[in-house]
Design a protein around this motif. Sequence first.
Motif, PDB file in Angstrom:
ATOM      1  N   PHE A  65       1.216  -1.287   0.095  1.00 40.98           N
ATOM      2  CA  PHE A  65       0.416  -0.091  -0.061  1.00 40.98           C
ATOM      3  C   PHE A  65       1.109   0.705   0.017  1.00 40.98           C
ATOM      4  O   PHE A  65       0.167   2.285  -1.212  1.00 40.98           O
ATOM      5  N   VAL A  66       1.774   1.252   0.834  1.00 39.91           N
ATOM      6  CA  VAL A  66       2.666   2.503   0.818  1.00 39.91           C
ATOM      7  C   VAL A  66       3.596   2.118  -0.001  1.00 39.91           C
ATOM      8  O   VAL A  66       3.355   3.378  -1.125  1.00 39.91           O
ATOM      9  N   GLY A  67       3.804   1.384  -0.574  1.00 32.98           N
ATOM     10  CA  GLY A  67       4.878   1.277  -2.266  1.00 32.98           C
ATOM     11  C   GLY A  67       3.618   1.416  -3.337  1.00 32.98           C
ATOM     12  O   GLY A  67       4.172   2.484  -4.090  1.00 32.98           O
ATOM     13  N   LEU A  68       2.020   1.761  -3.252  1.00 33.32           N
ATOM     14  CA  LEU A  68       1.169   2.083  -4.124  1.00 33.32           C
ATOM     15  C   LEU A  68       0.952   3.260  -4.076  1.00 33.32           C
ATOM     16  O   LEU A  68       0.601   4.700  -5.248  1.00 33.32           O
ATOM     17  N   ILE A  69       0.960   3.810  -3.044  1.00 29.35           N
ATOM     18  CA  ILE A  69       0.615   5.213  -2.728  1.00 29.35           C
ATOM     19  C   ILE A  69       2.229   6.596  -3.147  1.00 29.35           C
ATOM     20  O   ILE A  69       1.684   6.851  -3.810  1.00 29.35           O
ATOM     21  N   ILE A  70       3.839   5.565  -2.585  1.00 31.33           N
ATOM     22  CA  ILE A  70       4.702   6.499  -3.535  1.00 31.33           C
ATOM     23  C   ILE A  70       5.100   6.734  -4.477  1.00 31.33           C
ATOM     24  O   ILE A  70       5.479   7.703  -5.488  1.00 31.33           O
ATOM     25  N   VAL A  71       4.303   5.573  -5.439  1.00 28.93           N
ATOM     26  CA  VAL A  71       4.430   5.372  -7.080  1.00 28.93           C
ATOM     27  C   VAL A  71       3.372   6.462  -7.027  1.00 28.93           C
ATOM     28  O   VAL A  71       3.736   6.812  -8.616  1.00 28.93           O
ATOM     29  N   ASN A  72       2.208   6.283  -6.836  1.00 26.67           N
ATOM     30  CA  ASN A  72       1.188   7.435  -7.510  1.00 26.67           C
ATOM     31  C   ASN A  72       1.703   8.613  -6.933  1.00 26.67           C
ATOM     32  O   ASN A  72       1.928   9.297  -7.984  1.00 26.67           O
ATOM     33  N   PHE A  73       2.807   8.749  -5.886  1.00 22.40           N
ATOM     34  CA  PHE A  73       2.906  10.154  -5.788  1.00 22.40           C
ATOM     35  C   PHE A  73       4.035  10.167  -6.477  1.00 22.40           C
ATOM     36  O   PHE A  73       4.017  11.722  -7.202  1.00 22.40           O
ATOM     37  N   LEU A  74       4.808   9.510  -7.286  1.00 26.91           N
ATOM     38  CA  LEU A  74       6.234   9.949  -7.938  1.00 26.91           C
ATOM     39  C   LEU A  74       5.160  10.091  -9.395  1.00 26.91           C
ATOM     40  O   LEU A  74       5.694  11.291 -10.122  1.00 26.91           O
ATOM     41  N   ILE A  75       4.466   9.023  -9.376  1.00 22.34           N
ATOM     42  CA  ILE A  75       3.740   9.801 -10.759  1.00 22.34           C
ATOM     43  C   ILE A  75       3.009  10.963 -11.139  1.00 22.34           C
ATOM     44  O   ILE A  75       3.343  11.829 -12.501  1.00 22.34           O
ATOM     45  N   SER A  76       2.451  11.344  -9.754  1.00 29.74           N
ATOM     46  CA  SER A  76       1.497  12.940  -9.980  1.00 29.74           C
ATOM     47  C   SER A  76       2.331  13.328  -9.931  1.00 29.74           C
ATOM     48  O   SER A  76       1.964  14.762 -11.072  1.00 29.74           O
ATOM     49  N   TYR A  77       3.783  13.150  -9.466  1.00 28.13           N
ATOM     50  CA  TYR A  77       4.454  15.178  -9.699  1.00 28.13           C
ATOM     51  C   TYR A  77       5.288  14.620 -10.270  1.00 28.13           C
ATOM     52  O   TYR A  77       5.262  16.216 -11.001  1.00 28.13           O
ATOM     53  N   ARG A  78       5.637  13.510 -11.205  1.00 28.27           N
ATOM     54  CA  ARG A  78       6.046  13.758 -13.174  1.00 28.27           C
ATOM     55  C   ARG A  78       5.111  14.557 -13.653  1.00 28.27           C
ATOM     56  O   ARG A  78       5.267  15.323 -14.947  1.00 28.27           O
ATOM     57  N   HIS A  79       3.714  13.938 -13.604  1.00 27.67           N
ATOM     58  CA  HIS A  79       2.851  14.758 -14.787  1.00 27.67           C
ATOM     59  C   HIS A  79       2.705  16.407 -14.229  1.00 27.67           C
ATOM     60  O   HIS A  79       2.621  16.866 -14.702  1.00 27.67           O
ATOM     61  N   ARG A  80       2.529  16.949 -12.698  1.00 29.57           N
ATOM     62  CA  ARG A  80       2.485  17.661 -12.500  1.00 29.57           C
ATOM     63  C   ARG A  80       3.357  18.517 -13.034  1.00 29.57           C
ATOM     64  O   ARG A  80       3.168  19.915 -13.871  1.00 29.57           O
ATOM     65  N   LYS A  81       4.861  17.828 -13.109  1.00 33.59           N
ATOM     66  CA  LYS A  81       6.303  18.214 -13.615  1.00 33.59           C
ATOM     67  C   LYS A  81       5.306  19.186 -15.180  1.00 33.59           C
ATOM     68  O   LYS A  81       5.745  20.138 -15.789  1.00 33.59           O
ATOM     69  N   LEU A  82       4.950  17.805 -15.660  1.00 31.73           N
ATOM     70  CA  LEU A  82       5.082  17.921 -17.332  1.00 31.73           C
ATOM     71  C   LEU A  82       4.383  18.904 -17.481  1.00 31.73           C
ATOM     72  O   LEU A  82       4.398  20.391 -18.520  1.00 31.73           O
ATOM     73  N   LEU A  83       2.700  19.162 -16.704  1.00 29.64           N
ATOM     74  CA  LEU A  83       2.116  20.106 -17.350  1.00 29.64           C
ATOM     75  C   LEU A  83       2.035  21.666 -16.566  1.00 29.64           C
ATOM     76  O   LEU A  83       2.104  22.789 -17.039  1.00 29.64           O
ATOM     77  N   GLN A  84       3.110  21.908 -15.995  1.00 34.85           N
ATOM     78  CA  GLN A  84       3.973  22.790 -15.204  1.00 34.85           C
ATOM     79  C   GLN A  84       4.697  23.439 -15.820  1.00 34.85           C
ATOM     80  O   GLN A  84       4.538  25.220 -16.747  1.00 34.85           O
ATOM     81  N   HIS A  85       5.894  22.723 -16.634  1.00 34.44           N
ATOM     82  CA  HIS A  85       6.095  22.967 -17.899  1.00 34.44           C
ATOM     83  C   HIS A  85       5.616  23.030 -18.941  1.00 34.44           C
ATOM     84  O   HIS A  85       6.365  24.193 -19.752  1.00 34.44           O
ATOM     85  N   ASP A  86       4.125  22.110 -19.590  1.00 34.49           N
ATOM     86  CA  ASP A  86       4.220  23.458 -20.748  1.00 34.49           C
ATOM     87  C   ASP A  86       2.922  23.872 -20.840  1.00 34.49           C
ATOM     88  O   ASP A  86       2.581  25.030 -21.859  1.00 34.49           O
TER      89      ASP A  86
END
Length: 268
Positions: A65-86
């Motif tokens: 569960f913690v791993g999924l949360i971390i993975v989801n956070f990393l994916i969300s963070y990456r998407h957020r950075k990409l959206l911010q860059h765009d």
Amino acid sequence: ALNGQEDRWRILFYDGTPVFETISTFFLNGNPVGVLRTGLSMDEYEKLKTDMRKRLYLFGAVLIFVGLIIVNFLISYRHRKLLQHDLERLRHNTNTILENLVSGVISIDQNGLIQSINKQALSILNLEYGNVIYQHYSELPVLFEGKIEECLSSNKNVSTISRHWIAVPDQSSRLFSLLTHFTEDENNNKICVILINDITDQTQLEEQMKRNQRLIAMQNLASSVAHEIKNPLNSIQLIVDLIRKKFKPASDADVYTRNLDTVKEEIK
């Protein structure tokens, strides 16, 4: 068989129940006289093992569960950075386009504050960026008076266009069209957008086209009139030539001939 001090153990099943059994040499006065055999119930061990297994399962589930949360956070963070860059790239491109437009663009919020003004608008109105940005629209020239109030007080998307002569620095006065457009942003806040376009050359071309059209119309009229006049004059000239040949005056021949020549010359 036991050798010396050696102890042995094993797990046996009695009536399907596991028992932990140990066996060791029994000494009396230093001499082995027999063996000591002890059996212990495995119930507590099995409970402990079951409890440990449950804890391991629970710990594993928590780790997953913690791993999924971390993975989801990393994916969300990456998407957020990409959206911010765009978003930053889009904002940069928008600002670049806005600054290089041949039209002047001014945006004013519902509080009457100037939110943006591009380079072309500053040049046309002879203003300094620092003196007008985030200031009240009353800092703009008087020609905007009334138009911005009407734009911001509107409750629907409407556009109004007006024309004004503006004295441009280092140039003679030029004709500009002012288009005020009411719109709303994503938060339903009122925005008044003003577009300023130099239409001097366009207006001059339109006037030249109108003059050309009038000249063409006059030329067509002149050609038509000339044609309509020429036909009867040709007929008159033919009749004059016919009179000269067919008829001879009884008297005053010179006057008669001179008059016919005058008519013919006037026809020409």
